[in-house]
Scaffold this active site. Structure first.
Site, PDB file in Angstrom:
ATOM      1  N   ASP A  42       0.923  -1.225   0.058  1.00  0.00           N
ATOM      2  CA  ASP A  42       0.021  -0.057   0.129  1.00  0.00           C
ATOM      3  C   ASP A  42       0.912   1.217  -0.023  1.00  0.00           C
ATOM      4  O   ASP A  42       0.343   2.604  -0.067  1.00  0.00           O
ATOM      5  CB  ASP A  42      -0.988  -0.003   1.255  1.00  0.00           C
ATOM      6  N   GLU A 179       9.244  -4.239  10.438  1.00  0.00           N
ATOM      7  CA  GLU A 179       9.479  -2.998  10.128  1.00  0.00           C
ATOM      8  C   GLU A 179      10.056  -2.082  11.080  1.00  0.00           C
ATOM      9  O   GLU A 179       9.546  -1.844  12.114  1.00  0.00           O
ATOM     10  CB  GLU A 179       8.337  -2.167   9.366  1.00  0.00           C
TER      11      GLU A 179
END
Ligand code: KIV
Length: 263
Positions: A42, A179
């Site tokens: 995204d 992340e």
């Protein structure tokens, strides 16, 4: 590459290489490379559409990108990102979004966060759709996290991240993106899980790495976080090509003899 290979790679100690990709032309280039996995992230909302965050991505947007990538990617394994809130409404809405991404050409979906998503992930997996988890800095929660910050710093946060990672595995995720977490925390999580971890800003000890293509190619000159390595000065190279074209046109050097139709 298929979903079973992720586990096999981890067992063999072979690193998984994932790269984002959002369009047909680029997917055709990736098709003939050693990249293992394509993520239609995204992040498309930011790098392809110019939004400041990933929040404006929706299922329509993601499906258009997955479809385009699938047309060019050959037999590469494609992961389609579940956009902001698409899995936080009813289970029926979630499954509609999952179905659309899979029919668009994804082989798995990725979903950010675990708290409150355990049953959803289990249901998607039981429905025959592999799920990649995503923990640490989860950009869809940027407003909750107070910005794009390293996650899992300090003992409590590190413990919470490790528990969340175990919960992803238990819910049925086949792999997990980590992340922006400290190297040592990512290493610990990686050692504790059976499923492979794929890091971005999480050090070298994860089972694989992922980068956003525009970052790797140096197309995004005003974005250079510590964890990005540029493999090309793409922005400069593209500008040089555009300027050569411009100059050739202005000087009458393009088109040349062989570049036009004589009759
Ligand atoms: O959307 C994306 O590109 C991602 C990667 C940064 C992991 O989620």
């Amino acid at each position: 590459m298929n979903v079973l290979d992720f586990q096999a790679y981890k067992q063999k100690g072979e690193k998984i290489v994932m790269l984002t990709c959002y369009d047909y032309t680029t997917a055709r280039i990736v098709q003939d490379t050693d990249i293992d996995v394509i993520l239609v992230g995204d992040s498309a909302a930011m790098v392809m559409h110019g939004h400041a965050t990933t929040l404006p991505a929706d299922t329509d947007m993601m499906c258009r990108h997955v479809e385009a990538v699938a047309r060019g990617a050959g037999d590469k394994f494609i992961v389609g990102d579940m956009p902001f809130l698409s899995f936080r409404q009813s289970l029926a809405d979630t499954m509609r979004a999952v179905g659309r991404l899979m029919k668009a050409g994804a082989h798995a979906v990725k979903l950010e966060g675990i708290a409150g998503n355990e049953d959803t992930i289990a249901h998607i997996v039981e429905s025959g759709v592999p799920v990649m988890g995503h923990l640490g800095l989860t950009p869809q929660s940027v407003n909750q996290l107070g910005g794009y910050r390293v996650q899992g710093r300090g003992d409590d946060a590190a413990t919470a991240l490790k528990e969340a990672a175990r919960a992803c595995e238990q819910a049925g995720c086949f792999s997990l993106v980590l992340e922006c977490v400290p190297d040592a925390v990512a290493a610990h999580v990686t050692a504790a899980l059976r499923i492979p971890t794929i890091g971005i800003g999480a050090g070298v000890h994860t089972d694989g790495q992922v980068l956003v293509m525009q970052d790797l190619l140096g197309l995004n000159t005003d974005f250079k976080p510590k964890f990005v390595r540029r493999y090309l000065d793409g922005s400069q190279l593209w500008q040089e090509a555009f300027n050569r074209y411009s100059s050739d046109v202005k000087q009458g050097r393009f088109p040349a003899e062989g570049e036009s139709f004589n009759e």
